[in-house]
Structures are given as C-alpha cells and as structure tokens.
Design a protein around this motif. Structure first.
Motif, PDB file in Angstrom:
ATOM      1  N   HIS A 281       0.807  -1.249   0.170  1.00 43.14           N
ATOM      2  CA  HIS A 281      -0.007   0.037  -0.065  1.00 43.14           C
ATOM      3  C   HIS A 281       1.001   1.238   0.023  1.00 43.14           C
ATOM      4  CE1 HIS A 281      -3.792   2.180   0.828  1.00 43.14           C
ATOM      5  NE2 HIS A 281      -3.034   3.149   1.567  1.00 43.14           N
ATOM      6  N   TYR A 282       1.998   1.273   0.889  1.00 41.97           N
ATOM      7  CA  TYR A 282       2.526   2.665   1.001  1.00 41.97           C
ATOM      8  C   TYR A 282       4.038   2.403   0.144  1.00 41.97           C
ATOM      9  CZ  TYR A 282      -0.212   3.577   5.069  1.00 41.97           C
ATOM     10  OH  TYR A 282      -1.340   3.887   5.829  1.00 41.97           O
ATOM     11  N   PRO A 283       4.137   3.436  -0.813  1.00 38.77           N
ATOM     12  CA  PRO A 283       5.331   3.376  -1.508  1.00 38.77           C
ATOM     13  C   PRO A 283       6.677   3.488  -0.819  1.00 38.77           C
ATOM     14  CG  PRO A 283       3.709   5.014  -2.553  1.00 38.77           C
ATOM     15  CD  PRO A 283       3.290   4.105  -1.194  1.00 38.77           C
ATOM     16  N   ARG A 284       6.356   4.402   0.422  1.00 33.90           N
ATOM     17  CA  ARG A 284       7.601   4.601   1.282  1.00 33.90           C
ATOM     18  C   ARG A 284       6.902   4.216   2.653  1.00 33.90           C
ATOM     19  NH1 ARG A 284      10.705  10.226   2.512  1.00 33.90           N
ATOM     20  NH2 ARG A 284      12.433   9.316   3.935  1.00 33.90           N
ATOM     21  N   LEU A 285       7.167   2.909   2.866  1.00 33.92           N
ATOM     22  CA  LEU A 285       6.803   2.468   4.298  1.00 33.92           C
ATOM     23  C   LEU A 285       7.011   3.157   5.412  1.00 33.92           C
ATOM     24  CD1 LEU A 285       4.885  -0.199   4.815  1.00 33.92           C
ATOM     25  CD2 LEU A 285       6.965  -1.265   5.606  1.00 33.92           C
ATOM     26  N   PRO A 286       6.014   3.660   6.304  1.00 28.80           N
ATOM     27  CA  PRO A 286       6.452   4.691   7.637  1.00 28.80           C
ATOM     28  C   PRO A 286       6.887   3.667   8.547  1.00 28.80           C
ATOM     29  CG  PRO A 286       4.114   4.157   7.575  1.00 28.80           C
ATOM     30  CD  PRO A 286       4.651   3.529   6.049  1.00 28.80           C
ATOM     31  N   PRO A 287       7.661   4.056   9.547  1.00 29.03           N
ATOM     32  CA  PRO A 287       8.149   3.043  10.691  1.00 29.03           C
ATOM     33  C   PRO A 287       6.884   2.467  11.282  1.00 29.03           C
ATOM     34  CG  PRO A 287       9.241   5.209  10.817  1.00 29.03           C
ATOM     35  CD  PRO A 287       8.271   5.241   9.819  1.00 29.03           C
ATOM     36  N   LEU A 288       6.883   1.110  11.669  1.00 22.30           N
ATOM     37  CA  LEU A 288       5.867   0.296  12.130  1.00 22.30           C
ATOM     38  C   LEU A 288       6.038  -0.093  13.616  1.00 22.30           C
ATOM     39  CD1 LEU A 288       4.859  -1.591   9.205  1.00 22.30           C
ATOM     40  CD2 LEU A 288       3.745   0.451   9.644  1.00 22.30           C
ATOM     41  N   GLN A 289       5.021   0.018  14.556  1.00 21.21           N
ATOM     42  CA  GLN A 289       5.319  -0.588  15.865  1.00 21.21           C
ATOM     43  C   GLN A 289       4.183  -1.786  15.837  1.00 21.21           C
ATOM     44  OE1 GLN A 289       3.870   1.561  19.453  1.00 21.21           O
ATOM     45  NE2 GLN A 289       5.686   1.004  20.511  1.00 21.21           N
ATOM     46  N   TRP A 290       4.842  -2.887  16.205  1.00 15.29           N
ATOM     47  CA  TRP A 290       3.825  -4.252  16.081  1.00 15.29           C
ATOM     48  C   TRP A 290       3.405  -4.488  17.614  1.00 15.29           C
ATOM     49  CZ3 TRP A 290       2.077  -6.059  11.450  1.00 15.29           C
ATOM     50  CH2 TRP A 290       2.679  -5.590  10.488  1.00 15.29           C
ATOM     51  N   VAL A 291       2.350  -4.874  17.871  1.00 15.58           N
ATOM     52  CA  VAL A 291       2.080  -5.191  19.496  1.00 15.58           C
ATOM     53  C   VAL A 291       0.970  -6.146  19.479  1.00 15.58           C
ATOM     54  CG1 VAL A 291       3.074  -2.993  20.549  1.00 15.58           C
ATOM     55  CG2 VAL A 291       0.532  -3.151  19.915  1.00 15.58           C
ATOM     56  N   GLN A 292       0.828  -6.998  20.350  1.00 14.76           N
ATOM     57  CA  GLN A 292      -0.414  -7.986  20.569  1.00 14.76           C
ATOM     58  C   GLN A 292      -1.440  -7.003  21.317  1.00 14.76           C
ATOM     59  OE1 GLN A 292       0.382 -11.787  22.069  1.00 14.76           O
ATOM     60  NE2 GLN A 292      -1.465 -12.320  21.551  1.00 14.76           N
ATOM     61  N   GLY A 293      -2.682  -7.155  20.937  1.00 16.10           N
ATOM     62  CA  GLY A 293      -3.891  -6.438  21.490  1.00 16.10           C
ATOM     63  C   GLY A 293      -5.083  -7.156  21.251  1.00 16.10           C
ATOM     64  N   ASP A 294      -5.939  -6.920  21.819  1.00 13.92           N
ATOM     65  CA  ASP A 294      -7.494  -7.525  21.352  1.00 13.92           C
ATOM     66  C   ASP A 294      -8.340  -6.293  20.960  1.00 13.92           C
ATOM     67  OD1 ASP A 294      -6.871  -9.979  21.949  1.00 13.92           O
ATOM     68  OD2 ASP A 294      -7.438  -9.885  24.054  1.00 13.92           O
ATOM     69  N   VAL A 295      -8.742  -6.336  19.825  1.00 13.63           N
ATOM     70  CA  VAL A 295      -9.626  -5.548  19.239  1.00 13.63           C
ATOM     71  C   VAL A 295     -10.892  -5.445  19.768  1.00 13.63           C
ATOM     72  CG1 VAL A 295     -10.516  -4.105  17.159  1.00 13.63           C
ATOM     73  CG2 VAL A 295      -8.399  -5.568  17.214  1.00 13.63           C
ATOM     74  N   CYS A 296     -11.719  -4.352  19.951  1.00 11.30           N
ATOM     75  CA  CYS A 296     -13.058  -4.362  20.704  1.00 11.30           C
ATOM     76  C   CYS A 296     -14.315  -5.093  20.303  1.00 11.30           C
ATOM     77  CB  CYS A 296     -13.292  -2.862  20.632  1.00 11.30           C
ATOM     78  SG  CYS A 296     -14.062  -2.330  19.071  1.00 11.30           S
ATOM     79  N   ARG A 297     -13.948  -5.858  18.979  1.00 12.24           N
ATOM     80  CA  ARG A 297     -15.205  -6.652  18.429  1.00 12.24           C
ATOM     81  C   ARG A 297     -14.336  -8.157  18.311  1.00 12.24           C
ATOM     82  NH1 ARG A 297     -18.730  -3.567  14.102  1.00 12.24           N
ATOM     83  NH2 ARG A 297     -19.012  -1.537  15.363  1.00 12.24           N
ATOM     84  N   ARG A 298     -15.040  -9.065  18.871  1.00 14.32           N
ATOM     85  CA  ARG A 298     -14.415 -10.591  18.615  1.00 14.32           C
ATOM     86  C   ARG A 298     -13.826 -10.881  17.445  1.00 14.32           C
ATOM     87  NH1 ARG A 298     -15.417 -13.479  23.427  1.00 14.32           N
ATOM     88  NH2 ARG A 298     -17.008 -12.432  24.683  1.00 14.32           N
ATOM     89  N   GLU A 299     -14.736 -10.317  16.283  1.00 13.09           N
ATOM     90  CA  GLU A 299     -14.361 -10.955  15.036  1.00 13.09           C
ATOM     91  C   GLU A 299     -13.334 -10.119  14.346  1.00 13.09           C
ATOM     92  OE1 GLU A 299     -17.828  -7.988  14.862  1.00 13.09           O
ATOM     93  OE2 GLU A 299     -16.967  -9.448  16.047  1.00 13.09           O
ATOM     94  N   LEU A 300     -12.887  -8.952  15.040  1.00 14.36           N
ATOM     95  CA  LEU A 300     -11.821  -8.111  14.389  1.00 14.36           C
ATOM     96  C   LEU A 300     -10.246  -8.560  14.778  1.00 14.36           C
ATOM     97  CD1 LEU A 300     -13.547  -4.713  14.707  1.00 14.36           C
ATOM     98  CD2 LEU A 300     -13.410  -6.112  12.536  1.00 14.36           C
ATOM     99  N   LEU A 301      -9.462  -8.696  13.922  1.00  9.74           N
ATOM    100  CA  LEU A 301      -8.041  -9.398  14.303  1.00  9.74           C
ATOM    101  C   LEU A 301      -7.004  -8.325  14.156  1.00  9.74           C
ATOM    102  CD1 LEU A 301      -8.630 -12.476  11.820  1.00  9.74           C
ATOM    103  CD2 LEU A 301      -8.981 -12.465  14.249  1.00  9.74           C
ATOM    104  N   VAL A 302      -7.370  -7.154  13.646  1.00  6.50           N
ATOM    105  CA  VAL A 302      -6.238  -6.084  13.377  1.00  6.50           C
ATOM    106  C   VAL A 302      -6.636  -4.871  13.506  1.00  6.50           C
ATOM    107  CG1 VAL A 302      -6.310  -6.158  11.057  1.00  6.50           C
ATOM    108  CG2 VAL A 302      -4.247  -5.099  12.105  1.00  6.50           C
ATOM    109  N   GLU A 303      -5.929  -3.717  14.325  1.00 11.77           N
ATOM    110  CA  GLU A 303      -6.384  -2.543  14.218  1.00 11.77           C
ATOM    111  C   GLU A 303      -5.159  -1.690  14.029  1.00 11.77           C
ATOM    112  OE1 GLU A 303      -9.485  -1.353  17.062  1.00 11.77           O
ATOM    113  OE2 GLU A 303      -8.064   0.307  17.983  1.00 11.77           O
TER     114      GLU A 303
END
Length: 312
Positions: A281-303
């Motif tokens: 998606h990003y021609p120039r990828l910004p810095p990314l911070q990856w963490v584990q966390g539970d999204v507010c709806r059970r069916e959602l896997l990523v935020e």
C-alpha cells in the motif's frame, strides 16, 4: 510544537516528553521532564519501539490525586492507572479525574486519548467488559457536560496485563475532529454494540509550527457500523487502509503522509500477512510498531493507529 516519533531507544529527556513502552512491567513513572507509561502491551518486534511525544523545553511534573501530569506551556500529558475491576466504575473515575485535572490547569481540550485494560471480551455484570467501559466513559462525560461529538481521537485495546490505563494529550485550543465518510460516527453506533455508544472522533487534526498533523484513532475493518471480512486478517488490513485513506482525504490535502503507525494484532502469527499488505500500500513504508492486543469486537483481528506528520 508537538513532535511525535517511534524509536528503538529513548534518549535522556532534554525536552518535555511522553514515552510509551511495550514489554515493560505495567505502570507509570513521572520524572522532572518525562512521563513514562507502560500500559501492559506486548511487543511483537525483536527491538521494541518506544512511542515518543515531545515538546521543546522544560515541563512541570506533578500529581493531582490519582492523576500524573507533565505540564508544558503548549500542551499537557496526563495519565491515570488503577485496577480494572469493576471496569465501569473505574472508567468513570478515570475520565472524571483526568478531565477535572486538565481543566484546572487551563488545558480544556484533550486532543488524543488512549485506553487499555484486560479481558476486554470477558463478562462483567451481564455485559461484555468493553461495553462496561463504554458505559463508564459515557457516564463521566455526562457528569462533566462533555458532548460525545466533542471527543478527540482515541484507542481502546484489550491487553494481557491487569489494570486500567487511561492517558491523554491536552491542549488549550481544540483540535478539529475528522470523521470518515465510509463509517458511521462511533457515537452514533446502534445499541446492538453497547448500551452506550463509544465516544471518540475517527481522527483529530492539529496545527503545529511544523505544519498540520493528523492523529488517527485506532481504526479497524468497519464500514458503516458493521465489521467486515471476519476471520480474514489480510482483507481486514486492506479495509483499514481504505479507511485511513478516506480519513486522510477528509482531513485536507495539506496533511502529510504517515510518520509512524502502530499495528495491534490479536494473533501474532498474522504479522507477515499484514506486513505484506502494508508494504503493497505504501510506496514508502513508515516506521511500524507491532504489538499484540485485542480489538473491541471479537471478529476483528487487527487495528491500526498512528500519526500523519511531516518528518525530517
């Protein structure tokens, strides 16, 4: 000027700053020029990045009852940490205490809020705990006379560590709330999601000496008010990016590209697939911070949340 970055290590605080750490024991530390928060997040990176917000010059550290404060002439960092049981009552206390503390110092307008607590999908008093959180927040805002549509960008994520962490950045002047034309405003969600709707803007635009910034709320795979692509994490990531692009367009053509993004994953094993989607998606990828966390709806896997700002 409010500066924001993510870095592998934080230098000694020469400017007033807010540091947010993953993989540290949960808690809050207040030093003369730095407010440091570890809200119970688990990093998914070998070299965990630290989220850093800074303001040039000296800040004034203080405690106001339950609230930790670092005050600068241009902005105020404030944090609250207590047990998360019972969640509704403690959320109500957190918002009341924080809002009264910032108002007493003349920083009437929160421009970004974060909320972290454990067992987000567990039951409390016959409700899912995320619903209890929404009720507690709504009750506090009602007591304080704060309309839901005056709230700034925000994040609410479930963690694996006990405790409720609420922290914010406040200013003397309001930011501009930005809503997503692809989504129903969160405070207008139907009651099926919670007896009290979530209270936050999809993003907040602020003006700084270095130009405009866009502070993104935690953004999930939702269009209208409905979750999309249940169980398909890459498809959810693509839907999120469509939402972020829509927010970018709604905020104005002068908004820079993302300076950094934080990705919350329910399942750590989804990281390679989401990373591929972001790289496409990003021609120039910004810095990314990856963490584990539970999204507010059970069916959602990523935020995804983050900041769009000019970078050096």
């Amino acid at each position: 000027m409010l500066d924001t970055d993510v870095a592998v290590a934080a230098e000694a605080a020469t400017d007033a700053c807010l540091h947010v750490h993953a993989d540290h024991p949960p808690g809050i530390q207040l030093a003369p020029n730095c407010l440091s928060i570890a809200p119970g997040l688990r990093s998914l990176s070998r070299d965990p990045l630290i989220e850093i917000w800074s303001l040039p010059g000296t800040g004034r550290a203080a405690r106001a009852g339950t609230v930790y404060l670092l005050e600068h002439e241009d902005a105020l960092f404030a944090a609250w940490h207590r047990p998360d049981d019972a969640l509704e009552a403690n959320t109500r206390d957190a918002y009341r205490d924080l809002f009264l503390a910032i108002q007493a110092r003349g920083f009437t307008y929160p421009i970004r809020i974060w909320n972290y607590f454990s067992r987000i999908h567990a039951e409390e008093c016959g409700l899912e705990r995320y619903q209890s959180f929404c009720i507690g927040r709504a009750r506090a805002l009602e007591e304080l006379g704060v309309a839901e549509d005056r709230m700034p960008a925000a994040t609410a994520i479930g963690t694996g560590a006990p405790g409720l962490f609420v922290y914010l950045i406040a200013a003397r002047e309001p930011g501009a709330a930005v809503e997503n034309p692809r989504q129903v405003s969160a405070y207008h969600y139907p009651e099926q999601y919670s007896p009290e709707s979530p209270a936050f803007a999809r993003a907040t635009r602020i003006e700084t000496a270095d130009g405009p910034q866009l502070l993104l709320s935690g953004t999930a795979s939702i269009t209208g008010h409905e979750s999309r692509h249940a169980g398909d994490c890459p498809a959810q990531a693509r839907e999120i990016l469509a939402n972020l692009d829509a927010l970018h367009a709604a905020a104005g053509a002068d908004i820079p590209p993302p300076a950094w993004l934080r990705v919350y994953l329910r399942r750590p094993e989804d990281r390679p697939d989401v990373a591929s989607v972001l790289a496409e998606h990003y021609p120039r990828l910004p810095p990314l911070q990856w963490v584990q966390g539970d999204v507010c709806r059970r069916e959602l896997l990523v935020e995804i949340e983050g900041v769009y700002a000019r970078t050096p």
